[in-house]
Design a protein around this motif. Structure first.
Motif, mmCIF file in Angstrom:
data_model
loop_
_atom_site.group_PDB
_atom_site.id
_atom_site.type_symbol
_atom_site.label_atom_id
_atom_site.label_comp_id
_atom_site.label_asym_id
_atom_site.label_seq_id
_atom_site.Cartn_x
_atom_site.Cartn_y
_atom_site.Cartn_z
ATOM 1 N N GLY A 67 0.832 -1.198 0.000
ATOM 2 C CA GLY A 67 0.000 0.000 0.000
ATOM 3 C C GLY A 67 0.869 1.250 0.000
ATOM 4 N N PHE A 68 0.290 2.368 -0.420
ATOM 5 C CA PHE A 68 1.047 3.620 -0.461
ATOM 6 C C PHE A 68 0.086 4.803 -0.352
ATOM 7 C CE2 PHE A 68 -0.136 2.650 -4.788
ATOM 8 C CZ PHE A 68 -0.508 3.874 -5.331
ATOM 9 N N CYS A 69 0.671 5.962 -0.013
ATOM 10 C CA CYS A 69 -0.095 7.210 0.103
ATOM 11 C C CYS A 69 0.566 8.290 -0.741
ATOM 12 C CB CYS A 69 -0.169 7.681 1.554
ATOM 13 S SG CYS A 69 -1.026 6.556 2.673
ATOM 14 N N ARG A 70 -0.231 8.931 -1.585
ATOM 15 C CA ARG A 70 0.228 10.107 -2.332
ATOM 16 C C ARG A 70 -0.294 11.351 -1.629
ATOM 17 N NH1 ARG A 70 -1.597 7.393 -7.327
ATOM 18 N NH2 ARG A 70 0.208 6.494 -8.396
ATOM 19 N N GLN A 71 0.561 12.375 -1.511
ATOM 20 C CA GLN A 71 0.165 13.611 -0.855
ATOM 21 C C GLN A 71 0.084 14.733 -1.896
ATOM 22 O OE1 GLN A 71 2.010 13.834 3.302
ATOM 23 N NE2 GLN A 71 3.279 12.291 2.313
ATOM 24 N N HIS A 72 -0.886 15.617 -1.676
ATOM 25 C CA HIS A 72 -1.138 16.708 -2.606
ATOM 26 C C HIS A 72 -1.306 18.008 -1.817
ATOM 27 C CE1 HIS A 72 -2.198 13.491 -5.499
ATOM 28 N NE2 HIS A 72 -2.863 12.967 -4.478
ATOM 29 N N VAL A 73 -1.153 19.128 -2.518
ATOM 30 C CA VAL A 73 -1.403 20.432 -1.926
ATOM 31 C C VAL A 73 -2.549 21.087 -2.688
ATOM 32 C CG1 VAL A 73 -0.481 22.719 -1.424
ATOM 33 C CG2 VAL A 73 0.990 20.715 -1.204
ATOM 34 N N ALA A 74 -3.606 21.430 -1.973
ATOM 35 C CA ALA A 74 -4.701 22.205 -2.556
ATOM 36 C C ALA A 74 -4.446 23.671 -2.250
ATOM 37 C CB ALA A 74 -6.041 21.760 -1.988
ATOM 38 N N VAL A 75 -4.604 24.524 -3.258
ATOM 39 C CA VAL A 75 -4.317 25.951 -3.107
ATOM 40 C C VAL A 75 -5.535 26.756 -3.533
ATOM 41 C CG1 VAL A 75 -2.811 27.861 -3.772
ATOM 42 C CG2 VAL A 75 -1.867 25.545 -3.566
ATOM 43 N N LEU A 76 -5.896 27.714 -2.710
ATOM 44 C CA LEU A 76 -6.937 28.677 -3.053
ATOM 45 C C LEU A 76 -6.259 30.027 -3.217
ATOM 46 C CD1 LEU A 76 -10.013 29.235 -3.358
ATOM 47 C CD2 LEU A 76 -10.010 29.827 -0.926
ATOM 48 N N ASP A 77 -6.103 30.468 -4.461
ATOM 49 C CA ASP A 77 -5.474 31.762 -4.711
ATOM 50 C C ASP A 77 -6.427 32.885 -4.321
ATOM 51 O OD1 ASP A 77 -3.021 30.806 -5.778
ATOM 52 O OD2 ASP A 77 -4.036 30.341 -7.659
ATOM 53 N N ALA A 78 -5.877 34.040 -3.967
ATOM 54 C CA ALA A 78 -6.701 35.184 -3.577
ATOM 55 C C ALA A 78 -7.654 35.556 -4.708
ATOM 56 C CB ALA A 78 -5.811 36.378 -3.223
ATOM 57 N N GLY A 79 -8.921 35.661 -4.407
ATOM 58 C CA GLY A 79 -9.919 36.033 -5.397
ATOM 59 C C GLY A 79 -10.406 34.892 -6.261
ATOM 60 N N ALA A 80 -9.817 33.699 -6.113
ATOM 61 C CA ALA A 80 -10.226 32.559 -6.942
ATOM 62 C C ALA A 80 -11.529 31.973 -6.421
ATOM 63 C CB ALA A 80 -9.144 31.487 -6.952
ATOM 64 N N GLY A 81 -12.279 31.353 -7.311
ATOM 65 C CA GLY A 81 -13.553 30.771 -6.934
ATOM 66 C C GLY A 81 -13.476 29.325 -6.530
ATOM 67 N N ALA A 82 -12.314 28.687 -6.706
ATOM 68 C CA ALA A 82 -12.211 27.262 -6.401
ATOM 69 C C ALA A 82 -10.773 26.913 -6.031
ATOM 70 C CB ALA A 82 -12.664 26.421 -7.603
ATOM 71 N N TRP A 83 -10.630 25.819 -5.277
ATOM 72 C CA TRP A 83 -9.318 25.282 -4.944
ATOM 73 C C TRP A 83 -8.753 24.550 -6.157
ATOM 74 C CZ3 TRP A 83 -7.230 25.495 0.168
ATOM 75 C CH2 TRP A 83 -8.095 26.025 1.132
ATOM 76 N N VAL A 84 -7.430 24.553 -6.290
ATOM 77 C CA VAL A 84 -6.764 23.795 -7.346
ATOM 78 C C VAL A 84 -5.688 22.924 -6.718
ATOM 79 C CG1 VAL A 84 -7.219 25.513 -9.133
ATOM 80 C CG2 VAL A 84 -5.112 25.661 -7.790
ATOM 81 N N LEU A 85 -5.432 21.778 -7.339
ATOM 82 C CA LEU A 85 -4.385 20.883 -6.859
ATOM 83 C C LEU A 85 -3.051 21.264 -7.477
ATOM 84 C CD1 LEU A 85 -5.880 17.273 -6.807
ATOM 85 C CD2 LEU A 85 -5.255 18.711 -4.858
ATOM 86 N N ARG A 86 -2.034 21.357 -6.634
ATOM 87 C CA ARG A 86 -0.678 21.603 -7.104
ATOM 88 C C ARG A 86 0.248 20.554 -6.512
ATOM 89 N NH1 ARG A 86 -1.544 27.957 -6.853
ATOM 90 N NH2 ARG A 86 -2.501 28.153 -8.910
ATOM 91 N N ARG A 87 1.425 20.451 -7.082
ATOM 92 C CA ARG A 87 2.357 19.391 -6.712
ATOM 93 C C ARG A 87 2.788 19.529 -5.252
ATOM 94 N NH1 ARG A 87 7.792 18.630 -6.163
ATOM 95 N NH2 ARG A 87 8.164 20.851 -6.508
ATOM 96 N N SER A 88 2.863 18.384 -4.593
ATOM 97 C CA SER A 88 3.423 18.349 -3.249
ATOM 98 C C SER A 88 4.886 17.915 -3.329
ATOM 99 C CB SER A 88 2.652 17.360 -2.371
ATOM 100 O OG SER A 88 3.371 17.109 -1.170
ATOM 101 N N PRO A 89 5.762 18.549 -2.566
ATOM 102 C CA PRO A 89 7.162 18.122 -2.559
ATOM 103 C C PRO A 89 7.411 16.893 -1.710
ATOM 104 C CG PRO A 89 6.866 19.933 -1.040
ATOM 105 C CD PRO A 89 5.542 19.727 -1.709
ATOM 106 N N LEU A 90 6.403 16.438 -0.984
ATOM 107 C CA LEU A 90 6.577 15.290 -0.092
ATOM 108 C C LEU A 90 6.735 14.001 -0.889
ATOM 109 C CD1 LEU A 90 3.884 16.260 2.529
ATOM 110 C CD2 LEU A 90 6.305 15.910 3.057
ATOM 111 N N PRO A 91 7.601 13.122 -0.451
ATOM 112 C CA PRO A 91 7.742 11.830 -1.129
ATOM 113 C C PRO A 91 6.550 10.934 -0.856
ATOM 114 C CG PRO A 91 9.096 11.874 0.839
ATOM 115 C CD PRO A 91 8.536 13.254 0.693
#
Length: 341
Positions: free
Chosen positions: A26-50
């Motif tokens: 089994g394994f776990c992938r980690q992600h970063v969700a970012v809400l930019d100022a003024g944006a209407g929705a969160w977006v997924l961006r790359r996580s530096p975590l292994p």
């Protein structure tokens, strides 16, 4: 999850995939969700975590440090952990570590207040004799010791974020009496005022959770309760101040059976003597400054401070924010099969 004062935010997410026949696969992938100022929705961006194996689990943390700035800390048992800092909304990350480097005379805007081990220097939590306050910098994500901290014993416990009036709070032990005490700074950590709490017992307990409202400050004194059934996260008293923390009045003393007996996170102050407490199994409210409480809702609500207000999670993937302790704005994140999730 964390926010900045401009409405932008970060959240650290994880997706884990198991193999019942061979858990080590089994394994776990980690992600970063970012809400930019003024944006209407969160977006997924790359996580530096292994990627981690399923048997290791996920124990990393994310700290928001102002508009477009955040720090990810890799979980682990070692005294020095790896970190990654972004200053451009998660588009790029710079590697670092959790060591404290140098000092700072004040707590800058966007920073987070924490502790590390001052004696012996760099020792793990369990081996530490004396803690000190450290500032996680919004400029580069590095830790720097605060040059002047309050006199609150060997284990001061800071609240990571400032309150809405700009004050910073730390709880600990009154050096003269040994009782529970709190300290407040209104100049970014350059100077501190310590006040003793009128607690129900002479021992200092665990720590005190402070929340500043429009017309009062509430301090929940946490610690073991005498009598009654043992509980997690016990709250033994609730104090109220109407002069900014200069003087305190004990409003609520927890008995063997009276509810609320627990608290998750911070009290939720409202106007006109209103205050709510998220306990282990239900939420309780008071309209007389904490003298009496009534049961409001079922369920567990952990509350913490962010630059946008108090944040709580009423149910998995559902969140709510309030600035005044009365009106709540709800939103969803990382929900399965839910619109907008």
């Amino acid at each position: 999850m964390g926010f900045a004062g401009d409405g932008s935010g970060f959240a650290l997410l994880a997706s884990c995939f198991g193999d019942p026949a061979a858990p080590e696969n089994g394994f776990c992938r980690q992600h970063v969700a970012v809400l930019d100022a003024g944006a209407g929705a969160w977006v997924l961006r790359r996580s530096p975590l292994p990627r981690v194996t399923g048997t290791d689990g996920v124990s990393s943390d994310l700290v928001a440090l102002g508009p477009g700035r955040a720090l990810i800390e890799e979980g682990g048992d070692g005294p020095v952990g790896r970190t990654w800092f972004t200053g451009d909304g998660g588009r790029t990350w710079r590697a670092g570590d959790t060591r404290t480097v140098g000092t700072t005379p004040e707590i800058p805007a966007g920073a987070v207040l924490r502790t590390d081990c001052a004696e012996p220097a760099g020792a793990p939590q369990d081996d530490c004799v004396r803690h000190r306050l450290v500032v996680v910098s919004p400029r580069d994500g590095r830790r720097r010791a605060l040059a002047r901290g309050p006199l609150l014993g060997d284990r001061p416990r800071p609240q990571e974020q400032p309150e809405p009036d700009g004050s910073w709070w730390v709880s600990g032990t009154d050096p003269l009496s040994g009782r529970a005490a709190v300290a407040v700074s209104r100049d970014g950590g350059r100077g501190w005022t310590v006040t003793r709490l009128p607690g129900p017992t002479a021992d200092p307990g665990w720590y005190t959770a402070v929340a500043v409202g429009r017309d009062a400050v509430y301090a929940a004194e946490m610690g073991e309760l005498k009598g009654g059934e043992p509980v997690k996260n016990p709250m033994r008293a609730l104090h109220r101040s109407v002069d900014g923390g200069r003087t305190w009045l004990r409003m609520w003393t927890t008995g063997p059976n009276e509810q609320p007996r627990t608290l998750l996170g911070l009290p939720i102050p409202g106007p006109g003597g209103r205050v709510e407490l998220g306990a282990e199994l239900a939420e309780y409210g008071s309209t007389d400054g904490g003298r009496t409480f009534t049961r409001l809702t079922e369920g567990t609500h952990h509350t913490r401070r962010t630059p946008l207000g108090l944040l709580r999670e009423p149910s998995p993937c559902q969140y709510a924010l309030t600035r005044d302790g009365v009106r709540w704005s709800t939103f969803h994140l990382a929900c399965d099969n839910r619109p907008g999730g």
